[in-house]
Design an enzyme around this catalytic site. Structure first.
Site, PDB file in Angstrom:
ATOM      1  N   ALA A   1       9.960  -2.975   6.341  1.00  0.00           N
ATOM      2  CA  ALA A   1      10.090  -1.689   7.048  1.00  0.00           C
ATOM      3  C   ALA A   1      10.319  -0.538   6.070  1.00  0.00           C
ATOM      4  CB  ALA A   1      11.215  -1.737   8.094  1.00  0.00           C
ATOM      5  N   GLY A   2       9.577  -0.568   4.952  1.00  0.00           N
ATOM      6  CA  GLY A   2       9.775   0.421   3.892  1.00  0.00           C
ATOM      7  C   GLY A   2       8.666   1.454   3.793  1.00  0.00           C
ATOM      8  N   GLY A   3       7.637   1.359   4.656  1.00  0.00           N
ATOM      9  CA  GLY A   3       6.504   2.282   4.539  1.00  0.00           C
ATOM     10  C   GLY A   3       5.518   1.825   3.483  1.00  0.00           C
TER      11      GLY A   3
ATOM     12  N   ASP B   1      -3.058  -0.472   9.304  1.00  0.00           N
ATOM     13  CA  ASP B   1      -3.133  -0.618   7.846  1.00  0.00           C
ATOM     14  C   ASP B   1      -3.767  -1.940   7.406  1.00  0.00           C
ATOM     15  OD1 ASP B   1      -1.689   1.724   7.495  1.00  0.00           O
ATOM     16  OD2 ASP B   1       0.241   0.697   7.342  1.00  0.00           O
TER      17      ASP B   1
ATOM     18  N   PRO C   1       9.379  -4.566   0.104  1.00  0.00           N
ATOM     19  CA  PRO C   1      10.490  -4.241   1.010  1.00  0.00           C
ATOM     20  C   PRO C   1      10.040  -4.193   2.475  1.00  0.00           C
ATOM     21  CG  PRO C   1      10.532  -2.803  -0.901  1.00  0.00           C
ATOM     22  CD  PRO C   1       9.255  -3.599  -1.000  1.00  0.00           C
TER      23      PRO C   1
ATOM     24  N   LYS D   1       0.860  -1.201   0.000  1.00  0.00           N
ATOM     25  CA  LYS D   1       0.000   0.000   0.000  1.00  0.00           C
ATOM     26  C   LYS D   1       0.886   1.237   0.000  1.00  0.00           C
ATOM     27  CE  LYS D   1       0.985   1.906   3.817  1.00  0.00           C
ATOM     28  NZ  LYS D   1       1.363   3.117   4.364  1.00  0.00           N
TER      29      LYS D   1
ATOM     30  N   SER E   1       1.752  -5.681   7.432  1.00  0.00           N
ATOM     31  CA  SER E   1       0.290  -5.584   7.581  1.00  0.00           C
ATOM     32  C   SER E   1      -0.405  -6.385   6.481  1.00  0.00           C
ATOM     33  CB  SER E   1      -0.157  -4.132   7.475  1.00  0.00           C
ATOM     34  OG  SER E   1       0.445  -3.353   8.471  1.00  0.00           O
TER      35      SER E   1
ATOM     36  N   ALA F   1       3.634  -1.153   4.068  1.00  0.00           N
ATOM     37  CA  ALA F   1       2.704  -2.040   4.802  1.00  0.00           C
ATOM     38  C   ALA F   1       2.891  -3.517   4.491  1.00  0.00           C
ATOM     39  CB  ALA F   1       1.241  -1.616   4.562  1.00  0.00           C
ATOM     40  N   GLY F   2       4.104  -3.931   4.190  1.00  0.00           N
ATOM     41  CA  GLY F   2       4.336  -5.353   3.873  1.00  0.00           C
ATOM     42  C   GLY F   2       3.888  -6.281   4.996  1.00  0.00           C
TER      43      GLY F   2
HETATM   44  O1  C5P Z   1      -0.987   0.212  13.893  1.00  0.00           O
HETATM   45  P1  C5P Z   1       0.428  -0.231  13.739  1.00  0.00           P
HETATM   46  O2  C5P Z   1       0.775  -1.345  14.712  1.00  0.00           O
HETATM   47  O3  C5P Z   1       0.808  -0.577  12.352  1.00  0.00           O
HETATM   48  O4  C5P Z   1       1.314   1.018  14.157  1.00  0.00           O
HETATM   49  C1  C5P Z   1       2.694   0.928  14.399  1.00  0.00           C
HETATM   50  C2  C5P Z   1       3.133   2.134  15.212  1.00  0.00           C
HETATM   51  O5  C5P Z   1       3.004   3.323  14.443  1.00  0.00           O
HETATM   52  C3  C5P Z   1       2.292   2.386  16.449  1.00  0.00           C
HETATM   53  O6  C5P Z   1       2.801   1.671  17.552  1.00  0.00           O
HETATM   54  C4  C5P Z   1       2.428   3.883  16.646  1.00  0.00           C
HETATM   55  O7  C5P Z   1       3.658   4.193  17.276  1.00  0.00           O
HETATM   56  C5  C5P Z   1       2.522   4.401  15.226  1.00  0.00           C
HETATM   57  N1  C5P Z   1       1.217   4.861  14.698  1.00  0.00           N
HETATM   58  C6  C5P Z   1       0.684   6.063  15.173  1.00  0.00           C
HETATM   59  N2  C5P Z   1      -0.518   6.488  14.667  1.00  0.00           N
HETATM   60  C7  C5P Z   1      -1.177   5.792  13.719  1.00  0.00           C
HETATM   61  C8  C5P Z   1      -0.637   4.571  13.226  1.00  0.00           C
HETATM   62  C9  C5P Z   1       0.563   4.146  13.742  1.00  0.00           C
HETATM   63  O8  C5P Z   1       1.271   6.721  16.034  1.00  0.00           O
HETATM   64  N3  C5P Z   1      -2.333   6.244  13.245  1.00  0.00           N
END
Ligand code: C5P
Length: 314
Positions: A105-107, A145, A103, A12, A112, A109-110
């Protein structure tokens, strides 16, 4: 009994990512537009071997470094299967194999997306027929995500990103996706945003009207102008080498340049696969002049479907 289920699940990106002030639970309110793009992981599920009492996880990388992917029950995909088991009141013992092309930890959402695939795959493997709305609720418990990764397409995300409603989008878009060899932790990027904002109040996030209008019209130039990401300054602060790349993206013929989610992957909006190749060459030249080593870029199309069962072997 089903012997094997395969699920294909996309990366994503966020076309806009508005981030509000941190909430008491540590999450940030989001107003985002997600798009699923054609870079896919595959999740293969089989019933666990007889006598096994645990969910097992193996991982292989197809052109991506998977060293940091947990190969045990803490993997988000394993947690997804456990959560589904708790929901239906039975232990779902599976062996999971993650074949990763997204990738890490690339942003993008792999992790997720793998979790969304594991939910869908375990539901198919054990023939549970869990209603879609219940799968979406479980997905939201797993991560912000994950619900979008089940849905795919182009969608608006609110709450902490887990509340998803699809948006009207015309046409298809091509992205030059430039991975970064070292990932960034999502939590660290949000924390850096809070640090950069210290003392200044952030307004409630909104999706730009111009972005939705461009998507409705299939207007690539309008979309390029409306791309935005509130996390970009934080990602650039933690990874300064992104700055010249983004500058170069806006100076070459790409319609827009963007940090993907919490980064460090960067995205360049292009008209066609050929155009993406040209943009890739221009970026490689800039990277060379700045002494940066550019990882091989990938050309991806969006929007595409969410997690989808592609094979069931009985
Ligand atoms: O929801 P997810 O586990 O993917 O989020 C990872 C980390 O990203 C959370 O622990 C939080 O630190 C940060 N996050 C946030 N606000 C969001 C989504 C994620 O601060 N809306």
């Amino acid at each position: 009994m089903t012997a094997e289920v395969r699920v294909t699940t996309p990366a994503k990106i966020n076309l806009s990512l508005g981030v509000g002030p941190v909430r008491p639970d540590g999450y940030h309110p989001l107003a985002t537009v997600y798009q699923a793009v054609s870079m896919y992981d595959e999740v293969v599920l089989r019933p666990a071997d007889r006598g096994s009492t645990a969910i097992t996880v193996t991982v292989s990388g197809d052109g991506v470094d998977v060293t940091d992917v947990p190969c045990h029950e803490d993997n988000l995909a394993a947690r997804a299967v456990r959560l589904l088991g708790e929901h239906v009141g039975r232990e779902l013992l599976v062996s999971l194999h993650l074949r990763k092309r997204i990738p890490v930890a690339g942003g993008l959402a792999g992790g997720s997306s793998d979790a969304a695939a594991a939910l869908l795959g375990a539901d198919a493997l054990f023939e549970l027929h869990t209603p879609r709305a219940e799968l979406a609720a479980l997905a939201a418990e797993l991560g912000s995500d994950v619900p979008f990764c089940l849905t795919g397409g182009t969608a608006m995300g609110s709450g902490r990103g887990e509340q998803v409603t699809s948006v009207m989008s015309r046409g298809e878009y091509w992205w030059l996706v430039v991975p970064d060899p070292d990932g960034l932790s999502t939590a660290a990027v949000y924390a850096e945003l809070d640090r950069l904002r210290a003392g200044r109040s952030a307004r409630p996030p909104e999706v730009p009207d111009a972005l939705l209008a461009a998507l409705r019209a299939g207007d690539i130039e309008g979309l390029g102008r409306a791309l935005s990401n509130d996390l970009a300054p934080a990602a650039v602060s933690l990874r300064p080498s992104l700055a010249p790349l983004l500058r170069a993206g806006s100076e070459c013929s790409a319609h827009g340049a963007l940090v993907s989610g919490s980064g460090p992957t960067t995205l360049f909006l292009c008209e066609s696969p050929d155009h993406a190749e040209q943009v890739g060459e221009a970026l490689a030249a800039v990277a060379g002049r700045n002494g940066l080593e550019l990882a091989p870029p990938v050309v991806a199309r969006g929007p595409v479907h969410g997690a989808r069962v592609t094979a069931v072997h009985r």
